[in-house]
Design a protein around this motif. Structure first.
Motif, PDB file in Angstrom:
ATOM      1  N   GLU A  45      19.906  64.429  32.812  1.00 48.28           N
ATOM      2  CA  GLU A  45      19.301  65.680  33.084  1.00 48.28           C
ATOM      3  C   GLU A  45      20.066  66.671  33.649  1.00 48.28           C
ATOM      4  OE1 GLU A  45      16.568  63.856  36.143  1.00 48.28           O
ATOM      5  OE2 GLU A  45      15.371  62.709  34.793  1.00 48.28           O
ATOM      6  N   SER A  46      21.300  66.229  34.026  1.00 51.02           N
ATOM      7  CA  SER A  46      22.235  67.510  34.506  1.00 51.02           C
ATOM      8  C   SER A  46      23.008  68.173  33.321  1.00 51.02           C
ATOM      9  CB  SER A  46      22.948  66.765  35.625  1.00 51.02           C
ATOM     10  OG  SER A  46      23.815  66.156  35.108  1.00 51.02           O
ATOM     11  N   GLY A  47      22.797  67.454  32.250  1.00 52.07           N
ATOM     12  CA  GLY A  47      23.651  68.101  31.055  1.00 52.07           C
ATOM     13  C   GLY A  47      24.634  67.095  30.471  1.00 52.07           C
ATOM     14  N   CYS A  48      24.477  66.182  31.115  1.00 51.17           N
ATOM     15  CA  CYS A  48      25.648  64.913  30.298  1.00 51.17           C
ATOM     16  C   CYS A  48      25.036  64.179  29.024  1.00 51.17           C
ATOM     17  CB  CYS A  48      25.740  63.894  31.457  1.00 51.17           C
ATOM     18  SG  CYS A  48      27.098  64.241  32.898  1.00 51.17           S
ATOM     19  N   THR A  49      25.982  63.871  28.225  1.00 48.81           N
ATOM     20  CA  THR A  49      25.542  63.217  26.958  1.00 48.81           C
ATOM     21  C   THR A  49      26.001  61.534  27.094  1.00 48.81           C
ATOM     22  OG1 THR A  49      25.846  65.288  25.689  1.00 48.81           O
ATOM     23  CG2 THR A  49      25.844  62.930  24.579  1.00 48.81           C
ATOM     24  N   ILE A  50      24.977  60.734  27.183  1.00 53.34           N
ATOM     25  CA  ILE A  50      25.381  59.603  27.558  1.00 53.34           C
ATOM     26  C   ILE A  50      24.783  58.604  26.595  1.00 53.34           C
ATOM     27  CG2 ILE A  50      25.326  57.834  29.257  1.00 53.34           C
ATOM     28  CD1 ILE A  50      24.979  59.854  31.383  1.00 53.34           C
ATOM     29  N   GLU A  51      25.559  57.641  25.999  1.00 55.29           N
ATOM     30  CA  GLU A  51      25.000  56.843  25.076  1.00 55.29           C
ATOM     31  C   GLU A  51      24.829  55.587  26.117  1.00 55.29           C
ATOM     32  OE1 GLU A  51      27.339  55.662  21.747  1.00 55.29           O
ATOM     33  OE2 GLU A  51      28.338  57.443  21.785  1.00 55.29           O
ATOM     34  N   MET A  52      23.145  55.508  26.689  1.00 53.21           N
ATOM     35  CA  MET A  52      23.097  54.391  27.711  1.00 53.21           C
ATOM     36  C   MET A  52      23.374  52.828  27.480  1.00 53.21           C
ATOM     37  SD  MET A  52      21.722  56.369  29.973  1.00 53.21           S
ATOM     38  CE  MET A  52      20.294  55.539  30.870  1.00 53.21           C
ATOM     39  N   ALA A  53      23.218  52.500  26.339  1.00 52.67           N
ATOM     40  CA  ALA A  53      23.405  50.968  26.147  1.00 52.67           C
ATOM     41  C   ALA A  53      24.867  50.803  26.020  1.00 52.67           C
ATOM     42  CB  ALA A  53      23.002  50.661  24.453  1.00 52.67           C
ATOM     43  N   ARG A  54      25.655  51.719  25.536  1.00 54.00           N
ATOM     44  CA  ARG A  54      27.073  51.698  25.408  1.00 54.00           C
ATOM     45  C   ARG A  54      27.698  51.685  26.726  1.00 54.00           C
ATOM     46  NH1 ARG A  54      31.231  54.975  25.796  1.00 54.00           N
ATOM     47  NH2 ARG A  54      29.771  56.660  25.525  1.00 54.00           N
ATOM     48  N   VAL A  55      27.313  52.768  27.498  1.00 54.96           N
ATOM     49  CA  VAL A  55      27.896  52.800  28.881  1.00 54.96           C
ATOM     50  C   VAL A  55      27.712  51.772  29.710  1.00 54.96           C
ATOM     51  CG1 VAL A  55      27.613  54.451  30.916  1.00 54.96           C
ATOM     52  CG2 VAL A  55      28.042  55.337  28.824  1.00 54.96           C
ATOM     53  N   MET A  56      26.447  51.289  29.503  1.00 54.90           N
ATOM     54  CA  MET A  56      25.977  50.124  30.638  1.00 54.90           C
ATOM     55  C   MET A  56      26.649  48.833  30.435  1.00 54.90           C
ATOM     56  SD  MET A  56      21.758  50.969  31.191  1.00 54.90           S
ATOM     57  CE  MET A  56      21.460  49.519  31.173  1.00 54.90           C
ATOM     58  N   ARG A  57      27.047  48.672  28.893  1.00 54.42           N
ATOM     59  CA  ARG A  57      27.583  47.608  28.796  1.00 54.42           C
ATOM     60  C   ARG A  57      29.248  47.755  28.808  1.00 54.42           C
ATOM     61  NH1 ARG A  57      26.598  48.151  23.657  1.00 54.42           N
ATOM     62  NH2 ARG A  57      28.542  49.180  23.055  1.00 54.42           N
ATOM     63  N   GLU A  58      29.770  48.877  28.901  1.00 52.19           N
ATOM     64  CA  GLU A  58      31.076  48.959  29.121  1.00 52.19           C
ATOM     65  C   GLU A  58      31.365  48.850  30.720  1.00 52.19           C
ATOM     66  OE1 GLU A  58      32.723  51.957  25.728  1.00 52.19           O
ATOM     67  OE2 GLU A  58      32.216  52.603  27.550  1.00 52.19           O
ATOM     68  N   TRP A  59      30.217  49.501  31.345  1.00 50.27           N
ATOM     69  CA  TRP A  59      30.388  49.411  32.813  1.00 50.27           C
ATOM     70  C   TRP A  59      30.287  47.947  33.334  1.00 50.27           C
ATOM     71  CZ3 TRP A  59      32.155  52.577  36.114  1.00 50.27           C
ATOM     72  CH2 TRP A  59      32.034  52.541  37.313  1.00 50.27           C
ATOM     73  N   THR A  60      29.580  47.196  32.811  1.00 48.93           N
ATOM     74  CA  THR A  60      29.132  45.805  33.145  1.00 48.93           C
ATOM     75  C   THR A  60      30.295  44.761  32.894  1.00 48.93           C
ATOM     76  OG1 THR A  60      26.859  45.964  33.052  1.00 48.93           O
ATOM     77  CG2 THR A  60      27.738  43.681  33.085  1.00 48.93           C
ATOM     78  N   SER A  61      31.102  45.096  31.697  1.00 50.27           N
ATOM     79  CA  SER A  61      32.085  44.194  31.087  1.00 50.27           C
ATOM     80  C   SER A  61      33.479  44.545  31.478  1.00 50.27           C
ATOM     81  CB  SER A  61      31.809  43.927  29.567  1.00 50.27           C
ATOM     82  OG  SER A  61      32.185  45.234  28.820  1.00 50.27           O
ATOM     83  N   GLU A  62      33.827  45.956  31.359  1.00 52.13           N
ATOM     84  CA  GLU A  62      35.152  46.472  31.550  1.00 52.13           C
ATOM     85  C   GLU A  62      35.323  47.293  32.815  1.00 52.13           C
ATOM     86  OE1 GLU A  62      36.244  48.666  27.826  1.00 52.13           O
ATOM     87  OE2 GLU A  62      35.058  47.044  26.780  1.00 52.13           O
ATOM     88  N   HIS A  63      34.150  47.435  33.575  1.00 51.90           N
ATOM     89  CA  HIS A  63      34.261  48.277  34.783  1.00 51.90           C
ATOM     90  C   HIS A  63      34.837  49.644  34.647  1.00 51.90           C
ATOM     91  CE1 HIS A  63      33.370  44.403  36.688  1.00 51.90           C
ATOM     92  NE2 HIS A  63      34.225  43.989  35.888  1.00 51.90           N
ATOM     93  N   LEU A  64      34.511  50.199  33.622  1.00 54.42           N
ATOM     94  CA  LEU A  64      34.691  51.563  33.244  1.00 54.42           C
ATOM     95  C   LEU A  64      33.691  52.211  32.228  1.00 54.42           C
ATOM     96  CD1 LEU A  64      36.230  51.699  30.279  1.00 54.42           C
ATOM     97  CD2 LEU A  64      38.255  50.779  31.871  1.00 54.42           C
ATOM     98  N   ALA A  65      33.744  53.539  32.001  1.00 51.61           N
ATOM     99  CA  ALA A  65      32.900  54.093  31.150  1.00 51.61           C
ATOM    100  C   ALA A  65      33.394  55.530  30.927  1.00 51.61           C
ATOM    101  CB  ALA A  65      31.494  53.998  31.663  1.00 51.61           C
ATOM    102  N   GLN A  66      33.158  56.140  29.714  1.00 55.02           N
ATOM    103  CA  GLN A  66      33.128  57.384  29.369  1.00 55.02           C
ATOM    104  C   GLN A  66      31.702  57.886  28.828  1.00 55.02           C
ATOM    105  OE1 GLN A  66      35.616  59.243  25.945  1.00 55.02           O
ATOM    106  NE2 GLN A  66      36.947  59.558  27.840  1.00 55.02           N
ATOM    107  N   PHE A  67      31.818  59.296  29.519  1.00 53.40           N
ATOM    108  CA  PHE A  67      30.560  59.918  28.834  1.00 53.40           C
ATOM    109  C   PHE A  67      30.889  61.454  28.782  1.00 53.40           C
ATOM    110  CE2 PHE A  67      29.545  58.778  33.046  1.00 53.40           C
ATOM    111  CZ  PHE A  67      29.238  60.026  33.595  1.00 53.40           C
TER     112      PHE A  67
END
Length: 198
Positions: free
Chosen positions: A70-92
């Motif tokens: 909502e603030s203007g970020c482009t986020i692939e929700m499924a990918r970011v949540m998967r990376e955050w859960t498995s790799e403890h990092l994310a990029q958007f």
């Protein structure tokens, strides 16, 4: 840091402030790290992204990501949540600016997060890693530009607790690790402060 710093593109500052603003509003534990944190300690260099340590409970992650969208970020929700859960990092991205999040899953990163303090950045409250925390994150990454940043931080930040820096590095890296060897080989004048390469 001002909006007119020649080495930091205005869009990167806008991205950092937008993401920090959401994290602040949501009460998330976070710290600005990387080149933008170094800039808060007086070391200005060009950067194209904004880096954060972030702690967010898994159940709160979807709502937080939605607020960021909502603030203007482009986020692939499924990918970011998967990376955050498995790799403890994310990029958007915020518009065209990469935003990198790291979860502080090791004690060294947790210490950096604990020591971060709120600063006024262009009229906005932003939690920024302190000098030691910024140096620790730079030494953990240990790219050539990170080593240059550590040298620059050593020259502008008086009173850095180098014993703390070494002790925290030693919780992750062995005594023969290149980071500790480099830090020892760059000590000058008995104060444990890295000297510049010649």
């Amino acid at each position: 840091m001002s909006a007119h710093d020649p080495e930091t593109h205005e869009s990167v500052l806008s991205a950092m402030l937008a993401v920090a603003g959401v994290l602040e509003a949501e009460g998330s534990r976070y710290a600005l790290i990387g080149a933008l944190a170094a800039a808060q300690h007086g070391v200005i260099r060009a950067t194209q992204d904004a880096d954060f340590l972030v702690t967010v409970p898994p159940l709160r992650l979807p709502a937080l990501l939605e607020r960021l969208r909502e603030s203007g970020c482009t986020i692939e929700m499924a990918r970011v949540m998967r990376e955050w859960t498995s790799e403890h990092l994310a990029q958007f991205h915020y518009h065209d600016v990469p935003i990198d999040w790291i979860e502080p899953v090791i004690p060294l990163f947790q210490k950096v997060l604990e020591r971060a303090a709120a600063r006024d950045v262009l009229g906005h409250r932003v939690r920024v890693a302190d000098a030691e925390g910024t140096i620790l994150m730079k030494l953990a990454a240990f790219r050539p530009e990170d080593r240059r940043d550590v040298e620059a931080l050593a020259s502008v930040c008086r009173g850095v607790d180098w014993n703390f820096v070494r002790a925290q590095l030693a919780t992750v890296f062995g005594p023969e690790d290149q980071r500790l060897v480099w830090l020892a080989s760059h000590a000058n004048d008995g104060h444990g402060q890295p000297a510049r390469d010649t």
